[in-house]
Write an enzyme that holds these catalytic residues in place. Structure first.
Site, PDB file in Angstrom:
ATOM      1  N   GLU A 272       0.632  -1.269   0.094  1.00 14.03           N
ATOM      2  CA  GLU A 272      -0.005   0.082   0.055  1.00 14.03           C
ATOM      3  C   GLU A 272       0.854   1.099   0.046  1.00 14.03           C
ATOM      4  O   GLU A 272       0.292   2.457  -0.336  1.00 14.03           O
ATOM      5  CB  GLU A 272      -0.946  -0.034   1.268  1.00 14.03           C
ATOM      6  N   HIS A 293       8.966 -25.981  -1.601  1.00 17.79           N
ATOM      7  CA  HIS A 293       8.122 -27.256  -2.215  1.00 17.79           C
ATOM      8  C   HIS A 293       6.750 -26.596  -2.946  1.00 17.79           C
ATOM      9  O   HIS A 293       6.021 -27.554  -3.343  1.00 17.79           O
ATOM     10  CB  HIS A 293       7.909 -28.168  -1.300  1.00 17.79           C
ATOM     11  N   LYS A 407     -13.733  -0.238  -2.845  1.00 18.23           N
ATOM     12  CA  LYS A 407     -14.682   0.038  -1.988  1.00 18.23           C
ATOM     13  C   LYS A 407     -16.017   0.553  -2.575  1.00 18.23           C
ATOM     14  O   LYS A 407     -17.053   0.342  -2.402  1.00 18.23           O
ATOM     15  CB  LYS A 407     -14.194   0.896  -0.756  1.00 18.23           C
TER      16      LYS A 407
HETATM   17  O1  PA5 Z   1      -3.210   1.442   5.801  1.00 20.04           O
HETATM   18  C1  PA5 Z   1      -4.359   1.748   5.982  1.00 20.04           C
HETATM   19  O2  PA5 Z   1      -4.887   2.899   6.431  1.00 20.04           O
HETATM   20  C2  PA5 Z   1      -5.610   0.653   5.363  1.00 20.04           C
HETATM   21  O3  PA5 Z   1      -4.946  -0.609   4.549  1.00 20.04           O
HETATM   22  C3  PA5 Z   1      -6.445   0.340   6.510  1.00 20.04           C
HETATM   23  O4  PA5 Z   1      -5.620  -0.352   7.558  1.00 20.04           O
HETATM   24  C4  PA5 Z   1      -7.552  -0.690   6.106  1.00 20.04           C
HETATM   25  O5  PA5 Z   1      -8.044  -0.309   5.176  1.00 20.04           O
HETATM   26  C5  PA5 Z   1      -8.644  -0.637   7.501  1.00 20.04           C
HETATM   27  O6  PA5 Z   1      -8.890   0.721   7.629  1.00 20.04           O
HETATM   28  P1  PA5 Z   1      -9.844   0.965   8.965  1.00 20.04           P
HETATM   29  O7  PA5 Z   1      -8.858   0.973   9.964  1.00 20.04           O
HETATM   30  O8  PA5 Z   1     -10.216   2.445   8.698  1.00 20.04           O
HETATM   31  O9  PA5 Z   1     -11.047   0.185   9.068  1.00 20.04           O
END
Ligand code: PA5
Length: 417
Positions: A272, A293, A407
């Site tokens: 990310e 493996h 989303k």
């Molecule tokens: O790194 C991030 O901000 C995202 O990947 C969130 O961890 C993930 O989408 C979960 O979001 P939230 O904590 O708002 O539910």
């Protein structure tokens, strides 16, 4: 605490290329970025915060035999990684005096949720819902189920006593819900993104419930923060130099199964943070020797766009000597009495040689041993390297605009917009 060895890139790229990458300039930028609240977390952790988290954990341990942690991505991966790394991947099955910990809301599967509910059974349980935004759909769905079940089993007062909310300090609907309905609420510090939040209440509360020494986790992170910047820069610069030379995929690999969820957390952190604007190293994880493996064939002979990063531990937390005796009629009698750590180390050496011979450069990260302190150190090391590496490549490590696309579609498909 974490050391970096880049000898395994020799013959693939010139070390001069690594040195020419200005990782210092990238590092200098981090503090200036508004989303860098994570960078000082180990120094800000104090006795008051430790006591607040440990008190809440003691309350949960006193009232329940199980804790359900509801959250997805950065809101659960760090806690799960910590428990598996510091205690065991088999934590729930071990005899212990702390609650079992189940993770929910990290997928949209009804079958999975049904199984978690069945595993809790008639035992007393508490719920910790974790969401920075407070509006993630998978989390919201699981919370609905558990709120209704807590109310059903314990009544309105019991629901209030057993639901713990971890969320952003402002603007989160979960925070408003906690204030309105009277749940205990732990606030995430400002300017800390989800995947950079393991060293906050997000990761530390479930760890404390599992009996982990959270002060030791944070002491390890602090040591790394104070002394590990050059190693973080070296790892970041080496990754980027390899990427510029056509190595588009990084396979993080470890020979200890306790590391597996740390690998999952690492995939989110780097995926990310770096994969945007049409560029980025693809983060993959392999659990050796099991994956030798399965993925081993590809790594040895597939497309030569890979590099590997090995994580190894200097000493084992536990070891077992290979049995000898006349019962065994196989080809490994010479190994009788040898510790399995020795075999694991030899496997690592053998794989390293084979993969380098096959055209895969290798970076090696050494950690003294599996422990609470080394987990904190690794988390800080990876967060800092990741931010530096992303900035070297020219992208902002702290957004994840691409996650929004699915989303938006999901909300539209479900008729929520
Ligand atoms: O790194 C991030 O901000 C995202 O990947 C969130 O961890 C993930 O989408 C979960 O979001 P939230 O904590 O708002 O539910």
């Amino acid at each position: 605490m974490i050391s970096v060895d880049i000898n395994g890139i020799n013959g693939f790229i010139d070390e001069g290329e690594v040195r020419r990458i200005d990782s210092q300039a990238a590092y200098d930028k981090i503090a200036a970025l508004n989303e860098s609240g994570w960078i000082g977390l180990p120094g800000e952790y104090d006795a008051a915060l430790s006591a607040q988290i440990r008190d809440m954990a003691a309350r949960i341990c006193g009232q329940s035999a199980a804790l359900v942690v509801i959250g997805i991505g950065g809101s659960y991966l760090g806690a799960r990684a910590a428990i598996e790394y510091i205690i065991s991947p088999n934590y729930n099955a071990l005899p212990k005096g702390t609650p079992d910990i189940y993770f929910a809301g990290n997928n949209a599967s009804g079958e999975y949720l049904q199984q978690v509910i069945a595993l809790i059974g008639d035992r007393d349980y508490s719920v910790n819902v974790v969401s920075k935004s407070g509006s993630t759909i998978e989390t919201s769905i699981a919370l609905r189920f558990f709120k209704a079940m807590l109310l059903d089993r314990y009544g309105a007062d019991g629901l209030k006593e057993r639901l713990y909310v971890t969320t952003d300090s402002s603007g989160s609907p979960l925070r408003e819900m906690a204030a309105r309905e009277g749940y205990a609420c732990l606030e995430m510090p400002p300017r800390v993104g989800g995947r950079y939040s393991v060293l906050t209440v997000v990761g530390l509360l479930p760890c404390a419930v599992a009996g982990i020494d959270i002060d030791a986790v944070m002491a390890g992170a602090l040591e790394e923060m104070e002394s590990g910047v050059d190693n973080a820069r070296l790892y970041a610069a080496t990754r980027q130099a390899l990427y510029r030379n056509g190595k588009k995929i990084e396979m993080l690999a470890c020979f200890e199964p306790a590391f597996r969820y740390t690998g999952e957390w690492w995939k989110q952190l780097f995926g990310e943070s770096e994969g945007k604007e049409g560029i980025g190293i693809f983060p993959a994880f392999a659990d050796y020797t099991a994956d030798l493996h399965s993925l081993g064939q590809y790594i040895q002979e597939g497309e030569r766009t890979l590099f590997e990063t090995f994580v190894s531990f200097g000493e084992p937390r536990a070891d077992m000597a290979i049995p000898g005796g006349s019962l065994h009629d196989d080809k490994i009698s010479a190994l009788a009495g040898m510790g399995m750590h020795e075999v694991n180390k030899s496997a690592s050496e053998a794989v390293k040689k084979a993969h380098i011979d096959g055209g895969v450069p290798i970076i090696e990260l050494s950690v003294p041993r599996l422990s609470a302190a080394s987990f904190g150190a690794l988390v800080y090391f990876f967060e800092r390297s990741c931010a530096i590496s992303a900035l070297v490549s020219g992208v902002n490590p702290f957004g994840q605009p691409g996650v929004e696309a699915y989303k938006k579609n999901l909300y539209a498909i479900l008729g929520l917009v």
